[in-house]
Design an enzyme around this catalytic site. Structure first.
Site, PDB file in Angstrom:
ATOM      1  N   GLU A   1       0.826  -1.211   0.000  1.00 19.84           N
ATOM      2  CA  GLU A   1       0.000   0.000   0.000  1.00 19.84           C
ATOM      3  C   GLU A   1       0.859   1.260   0.000  1.00 19.84           C
ATOM      4  O   GLU A   1       0.567   2.227  -0.701  1.00 19.84           O
ATOM      5  CB  GLU A   1      -0.916   0.032   1.235  1.00 19.84           C
ATOM      6  CG  GLU A   1      -1.936  -1.100   1.295  1.00 19.84           C
ATOM      7  CD  GLU A   1      -1.429  -2.321   2.051  1.00 19.84           C
ATOM      8  OE1 GLU A   1      -0.222  -2.628   1.955  1.00 19.84           O
ATOM      9  OE2 GLU A   1      -2.236  -2.968   2.724  1.00 19.84           O
TER      10      GLU A   1
ATOM     11  N   CYS B   1      -2.005  -2.683   7.377  1.00 23.70           N
ATOM     12  CA  CYS B   1      -1.384  -2.611   8.701  1.00 23.70           C
ATOM     13  C   CYS B   1      -1.520  -1.190   9.258  1.00 23.70           C
ATOM     14  O   CYS B   1      -1.923  -0.258   8.550  1.00 23.70           O
ATOM     15  CB  CYS B   1       0.087  -3.021   8.619  1.00 23.70           C
ATOM     16  SG  CYS B   1       1.173  -1.726   7.999  1.00 23.70           S
TER      17      CYS B   1
HETATM   18  N1  THU Z   1       2.203  -6.396   4.080  1.00 24.79           N
HETATM   19  C1  THU Z   1       1.723  -5.551   3.127  1.00 24.79           C
HETATM   20  O1  THU Z   1       2.356  -5.338   2.092  1.00 24.79           O
HETATM   21  N2  THU Z   1       0.532  -4.948   3.348  1.00 24.79           N
HETATM   22  C2  THU Z   1      -0.258  -5.169   4.421  1.00 24.79           C
HETATM   23  O2  THU Z   1      -1.314  -4.577   4.538  1.00 24.79           O
HETATM   24  C3  THU Z   1       0.163  -6.125   5.453  1.00 24.79           C
HETATM   25  C4  THU Z   1       1.522  -6.661   5.320  1.00 24.79           C
HETATM   26  C5  THU Z   1       3.472  -7.076   3.826  1.00 24.79           C
HETATM   27  C6  THU Z   1       4.619  -6.658   4.707  1.00 24.79           C
HETATM   28  C7  THU Z   1       5.517  -7.881   4.610  1.00 24.79           C
HETATM   29  O3  THU Z   1       6.296  -7.782   3.440  1.00 24.79           O
HETATM   30  C8  THU Z   1       4.546  -9.025   4.447  1.00 24.79           C
HETATM   31  O4  THU Z   1       3.309  -8.456   4.036  1.00 24.79           O
HETATM   32  C9  THU Z   1       4.325  -9.831   5.697  1.00 24.79           C
HETATM   33  O5  THU Z   1       4.014  -9.018   6.778  1.00 24.79           O
END
Ligand code: THU
Length: 161
Positions: A75, A112
């Site tokens: 994001e 997140c």
């Molecule tokens: N991650 C995202 O790209 N977006 C989210 O909303 C949640 C987590 C990624 C971060 C990391 O590279 C992987 O997912 C595992 O946490």
């Protein structure tokens, strides 16, 4: 003491066929771009697709790093790309999906906390809500009308004046 309650409405769809054509197209792109994520450490590929006010669609994926905290979520990669390529055009909607060998991608994920903060900044900056379409590669989808709904009691620039 007064009790206050925070509530927000969100939509739940059984699958992509129930979405509007615009939301479905955006989610399809988010699903497809999960294949381009760089996630060798978590093996949790995330794809995001943003619809701009001019109709253009931009894509983002998570980009991990051997120094784990350096990695960036899909994001925020996407928000940075959109703001750089189109600093004057709002994002009206963002679809988010994921893919991983570890579990079935049949349920929604949501941004997140750091991404929620970034999304809120973007909404404030461009004075436009970002509709979030959150799903997996298949199955149920959640839709919220504005990213800010996911971040009550947010810290904003108003505190810094
Ligand atoms: N991650 C995202 O790209 N977006 C989210 O909303 C949640 C987590 C990624 C971060 C990391 O590279 C992987 O997912 C595992 O946490």
């Amino acid at each position: 003491m007064k009790q206050h309650t925070y509530e927000f409405a969100y939509e739940v769809y059984d699958d992509i066929t129930q979405l509007t054509p615009s939301d479905a197209a955006l989610l399809e792109q988010a699903r497809a771009v999960t294949a381009k994520a760089y996630a060798p450490y978590s093996k949790f590929n995330v794809g995001a697709a943003a619809l701009l006010a001019n109709g253009e669609i931009l894509l983002g994926t998570n980009q991990e790093n051997a120094s784990y905290p350096v990695g960036i979520c899909a994001e925020r990669v996407l928000l940075g790309t959109a703001a750089t390529l189109h600093p004057d055009i709002a994002i009206t909607a963002m679809a988010i999906s994921f893919n991983t060998a570890k579990e079935k991608s049949n349920h929604p994920i949501s941004p997140c906390g750091m991404c929620r903060q970034s999304l809120l900044e973007y909404e404030t900056r461009f004075k436009h809500p970002i509709r979030l379409i959150m799903g997996g590669m298949e199955g149920a989808i959640h839709v919220v009308k504005a990213a800010r709904q996911l971040l009550p009691f947010a810290f904003t620039s108003e505190e810094l004046i």
